[in-house]
Design a protein around this motif. Structure first.
Motif, PDB file in Angstrom:
ATOM      1  N   ASN A  92      28.773 -79.758   7.842  1.00  0.00           N
ATOM      2  CA  ASN A  92      29.166 -78.905   7.852  1.00  0.00           C
ATOM      3  C   ASN A  92      29.641 -78.135   6.608  1.00  0.00           C
ATOM      4  O   ASN A  92      31.177 -78.946   6.570  1.00  0.00           O
ATOM      5  CB  ASN A  92      29.463 -79.494   9.158  1.00  0.00           C
ATOM      6  N   SER A  93      29.896 -77.125   7.101  1.00  0.00           N
ATOM      7  CA  SER A  93      30.404 -75.924   6.115  1.00  0.00           C
ATOM      8  C   SER A  93      31.644 -75.878   6.727  1.00  0.00           C
ATOM      9  O   SER A  93      31.184 -75.112   7.634  1.00  0.00           O
ATOM     10  CB  SER A  93      30.156 -75.118   4.181  1.00  0.00           C
ATOM     11  N   SER A  94      32.545 -75.434   6.617  1.00  0.00           N
ATOM     12  CA  SER A  94      34.143 -74.547   6.943  1.00  0.00           C
ATOM     13  C   SER A  94      33.629 -73.144   6.054  1.00  0.00           C
ATOM     14  O   SER A  94      33.879 -72.244   7.045  1.00  0.00           O
ATOM     15  CB  SER A  94      35.253 -74.804   6.089  1.00  0.00           C
ATOM     16  N   THR A  95      32.912 -72.824   5.853  1.00  0.00           N
ATOM     17  CA  THR A  95      32.667 -71.211   4.486  1.00  0.00           C
ATOM     18  C   THR A  95      30.932 -71.111   4.818  1.00  0.00           C
ATOM     19  O   THR A  95      31.076 -72.243   4.456  1.00  0.00           O
ATOM     20  CB  THR A  95      33.089 -71.486   3.223  1.00  0.00           C
ATOM     21  N   THR A  96      30.556 -70.077   4.934  1.00  0.00           N
ATOM     22  CA  THR A  96      29.291 -69.788   4.497  1.00  0.00           C
ATOM     23  C   THR A  96      28.686 -69.687   3.217  1.00  0.00           C
ATOM     24  O   THR A  96      29.712 -69.877   2.226  1.00  0.00           O
ATOM     25  CB  THR A  96      29.483 -68.342   5.005  1.00  0.00           C
ATOM     26  N   LEU A  97      27.866 -70.979   2.592  1.00  0.00           N
ATOM     27  CA  LEU A  97      27.433 -71.023   2.115  1.00  0.00           C
ATOM     28  C   LEU A  97      26.008 -70.244   1.041  1.00  0.00           C
ATOM     29  O   LEU A  97      25.561 -69.496   1.546  1.00  0.00           O
ATOM     30  CB  LEU A  97      27.154 -72.668   1.339  1.00  0.00           C
ATOM     31  N   SER A  98      26.137 -70.354  -0.358  1.00  0.00           N
ATOM     32  CA  SER A  98      24.707 -69.394  -0.663  1.00  0.00           C
ATOM     33  C   SER A  98      24.155 -70.511  -0.553  1.00  0.00           C
ATOM     34  O   SER A  98      22.742 -69.955  -0.613  1.00  0.00           O
ATOM     35  CB  SER A  98      25.113 -68.878  -2.183  1.00  0.00           C
ATOM     36  N   ASN A  99      24.281 -71.675  -0.880  1.00  0.00           N
ATOM     37  CA  ASN A  99      23.400 -72.325  -0.674  1.00  0.00           C
ATOM     38  C   ASN A  99      23.637 -74.088  -0.643  1.00  0.00           C
ATOM     39  O   ASN A  99      24.449 -74.115  -1.096  1.00  0.00           O
ATOM     40  CB  ASN A  99      21.361 -72.660  -2.351  1.00  0.00           C
ATOM     41  N   ILE A 100      22.388 -74.898  -0.006  1.00  0.00           N
ATOM     42  CA  ILE A 100      23.083 -76.314  -0.369  1.00  0.00           C
ATOM     43  C   ILE A 100      22.321 -76.964  -1.293  1.00  0.00           C
ATOM     44  O   ILE A 100      21.047 -76.893  -0.416  1.00  0.00           O
ATOM     45  CB  ILE A 100      23.405 -76.963   0.907  1.00  0.00           C
ATOM     46  N   GLN A 101      22.563 -78.287  -1.459  1.00  0.00           N
ATOM     47  CA  GLN A 101      21.723 -79.162  -2.445  1.00  0.00           C
ATOM     48  C   GLN A 101      21.905 -80.486  -1.758  1.00  0.00           C
ATOM     49  O   GLN A 101      23.031 -80.689  -1.332  1.00  0.00           O
ATOM     50  CB  GLN A 101      22.030 -78.711  -3.762  1.00  0.00           C
ATOM     51  N   TRP A 102      20.793 -81.612  -2.086  1.00  0.00           N
ATOM     52  CA  TRP A 102      20.971 -82.732  -1.532  1.00  0.00           C
ATOM     53  C   TRP A 102      20.855 -83.061  -2.904  1.00  0.00           C
ATOM     54  O   TRP A 102      20.095 -83.407  -3.879  1.00  0.00           O
ATOM     55  CB  TRP A 102      20.094 -83.433  -0.309  1.00  0.00           C
ATOM     56  N   TYR A 103      21.333 -85.400  -2.506  1.00  0.00           N
ATOM     57  CA  TYR A 103      21.682 -85.893  -4.140  1.00  0.00           C
ATOM     58  C   TYR A 103      21.701 -87.396  -3.640  1.00  0.00           C
ATOM     59  O   TYR A 103      21.948 -87.428  -1.806  1.00  0.00           O
ATOM     60  CB  TYR A 103      23.062 -85.646  -4.860  1.00  0.00           C
ATOM     61  N   TYR A 141      20.181 -67.674 -11.206  1.00  0.00           N
ATOM     62  CA  TYR A 141      20.604 -67.140  -9.700  1.00  0.00           C
ATOM     63  C   TYR A 141      20.438 -68.252  -9.074  1.00  0.00           C
ATOM     64  O   TYR A 141      21.662 -69.002  -8.404  1.00  0.00           O
ATOM     65  CB  TYR A 141      20.353 -66.168  -9.083  1.00  0.00           C
ATOM     66  N   LEU A 142      19.343 -69.227  -9.169  1.00  0.00           N
ATOM     67  CA  LEU A 142      19.177 -70.336  -8.150  1.00  0.00           C
ATOM     68  C   LEU A 142      19.704 -71.537  -8.440  1.00  0.00           C
ATOM     69  O   LEU A 142      20.336 -72.863  -7.242  1.00  0.00           O
ATOM     70  CB  LEU A 142      17.653 -70.548  -7.205  1.00  0.00           C
ATOM     71  N   SER A 143      19.126 -72.011  -9.699  1.00  0.00           N
ATOM     72  CA  SER A 143      19.319 -72.779 -10.017  1.00  0.00           C
ATOM     73  C   SER A 143      20.270 -73.383 -10.575  1.00  0.00           C
ATOM     74  O   SER A 143      20.246 -74.584 -11.423  1.00  0.00           O
ATOM     75  CB  SER A 143      17.731 -73.393 -11.374  1.00  0.00           C
ATOM     76  N   LYS A 144      20.928 -72.464 -10.973  1.00  0.00           N
ATOM     77  CA  LYS A 144      22.349 -72.281 -12.191  1.00  0.00           C
ATOM     78  C   LYS A 144      23.122 -73.915 -11.850  1.00  0.00           C
ATOM     79  O   LYS A 144      23.770 -74.526 -12.552  1.00  0.00           O
ATOM     80  CB  LYS A 144      22.996 -71.715 -12.435  1.00  0.00           C
ATOM     81  N   ASN A 145      22.964 -74.193 -10.084  1.00  0.00           N
ATOM     82  CA  ASN A 145      24.111 -75.385 -10.349  1.00  0.00           C
ATOM     83  C   ASN A 145      23.847 -76.975  -9.982  1.00  0.00           C
ATOM     84  O   ASN A 145      24.279 -77.439  -9.293  1.00  0.00           O
ATOM     85  CB  ASN A 145      25.768 -73.971  -8.639  1.00  0.00           C
ATOM     86  N   ILE A 146      22.264 -76.642 -10.192  1.00  0.00           N
ATOM     87  CA  ILE A 146      21.936 -77.891  -9.710  1.00  0.00           C
ATOM     88  C   ILE A 146      22.354 -78.818 -11.182  1.00  0.00           C
ATOM     89  O   ILE A 146      22.197 -78.429 -12.152  1.00  0.00           O
ATOM     90  CB  ILE A 146      20.363 -77.764 -10.197  1.00  0.00           C
ATOM     91  N   GLN A 147      23.194 -79.872 -10.416  1.00  0.00           N
ATOM     92  CA  GLN A 147      23.818 -81.092 -11.368  1.00  0.00           C
ATOM     93  C   GLN A 147      23.240 -81.960 -11.766  1.00  0.00           C
ATOM     94  O   GLN A 147      22.115 -82.572 -10.848  1.00  0.00           O
ATOM     95  CB  GLN A 147      25.193 -81.116 -10.769  1.00  0.00           C
ATOM     96  N   TYR A 148      23.110 -82.328 -13.090  1.00  0.00           N
ATOM     97  CA  TYR A 148      22.311 -83.725 -13.690  1.00  0.00           C
ATOM     98  C   TYR A 148      23.487 -85.135 -14.234  1.00  0.00           C
ATOM     99  O   TYR A 148      24.284 -84.275 -15.152  1.00  0.00           O
ATOM    100  CB  TYR A 148      21.457 -83.429 -15.147  1.00  0.00           C
ATOM    101  N   PHE A 149      23.151 -85.890 -13.319  1.00  0.00           N
ATOM    102  CA  PHE A 149      24.268 -86.601 -13.272  1.00  0.00           C
ATOM    103  C   PHE A 149      23.856 -87.645 -15.002  1.00  0.00           C
ATOM    104  O   PHE A 149      23.156 -87.873 -15.131  1.00  0.00           O
ATOM    105  CB  PHE A 149      24.220 -87.697 -12.702  1.00  0.00           C
ATOM    106  N   GLY A 150      25.281 -88.246 -15.382  1.00  0.00           N
ATOM    107  CA  GLY A 150      24.973 -89.457 -15.671  1.00  0.00           C
ATOM    108  C   GLY A 150      25.303 -91.188 -15.321  1.00  0.00           C
ATOM    109  O   GLY A 150      25.292 -90.416 -14.582  1.00  0.00           O
TER     110      GLY A 150
END
Lengths: 116, 111
Positions: B24-35, A99-108
């Motif tokens: 800032n998101s226009s929609t409530t998020l399930s989660n947020i990631q940083w890269y 549920y939490l990790s499925k969309n963590i992306q790894y890039f080329g």
């Protein structure tokens, strides 16, 4: 550990030529993505796939086609290249599981494409 | 459509100064990631925030997720030249198999 591998790394095309960018991942990931990155525009999603044999349009799909015939490979095709397609192209994959990790992306590492 | 706005677009600091980027998101998020993307490199996953009001730290980096799960921030304390790069936030709406990336904040650190 190779992770996500993109080929080629660089390419110069003439307007109207066609080419295919290859993305390969060895992490057994379900989801794969193609992005383009232009200065000041961030990452824009072109097409993506949530499994072998499936593809879906992203934010900027026009002028591109994709195929996912094998789980580990995701191909991006330009049928008739235009100067507006000059960009850096990134492929990414994510597990698609958990549920939490499925969309963590790894890039080329990216492909730098110039269309003259 | 759903959008994730990120500011500032560019920040130039002297080494040792602090730095903050906001999403800032226009929609409530399930989660947020940083890269993080180093110059000439590719985006690399840093962290994921899931809970409302969550705060996580990685050495000099502090990540926050807003109470309403619509905004987030990344704060770097006492920047170093190794912090140079572009920082992206990416919102996960949940139920979708993709992320919505902010446009990124490019950080330049001068020694």
């Amino acid at each position: 550990n190779a992770g996500v591998t993109q080929t080629p790394k660089f390419r110069v095309l003439k307007t109207g030529q066609s080419m295919t960018l290859l993305c390969a991942q060895d992490m057994n990931h379900e989801y794969m993505y193609w992005y383009r990155q232009d200065p000041g525009m961030g990452l824009r999603l072109i097409h993506y796939s949530v499994g072998e044999g499936t593809t879906a349009k992203g934010e900027v799909p026009d002028g591109y086609n994709v195929s996912r015939l094998k789980k580990q490979n995701f191909l991006l095709g330009l049928e008739s290249a235009a100067p507006s397609q000059t960009s850096v192209y990134f492929c990414a994959s994510s597990s698609g599981q958990g549920y939490l990790s499925k969309n963590i992306q790894y890039f080329g590492a990216g492909t730098r494409l110039s269309v003259l | 459509g759903q959008q994730v706005m990120q500011i500032p677009q560019y920040q130039h600091v002297q080494e040792g100064e602090d730095f903050t980027t906001y999403c800032n998101s226009s929609t409530t998020l399930s989660n947020i990631q940083w890269y993080k993307q180093r110059p000439g490199g590719h985006p690399v996953f840093l962290i994921q925030l899931v809970k409302s009001g969550e705060v996580k730290k990685q050495k000099r980096l502090t990540f926050q997720f807003g109470e309403a799960k619509k905004n987030s921030s990344l704060h770097i304390t006492a920047t170093q030249t190794t912090d140079v790069g572009t920082y992206f936030c990416a919102g996960d709406l949940g139920g979708y198999n993709k992320l919505i990336f902010g446009a990124g904040t490019r950080l330049a650190v001068h020694p």
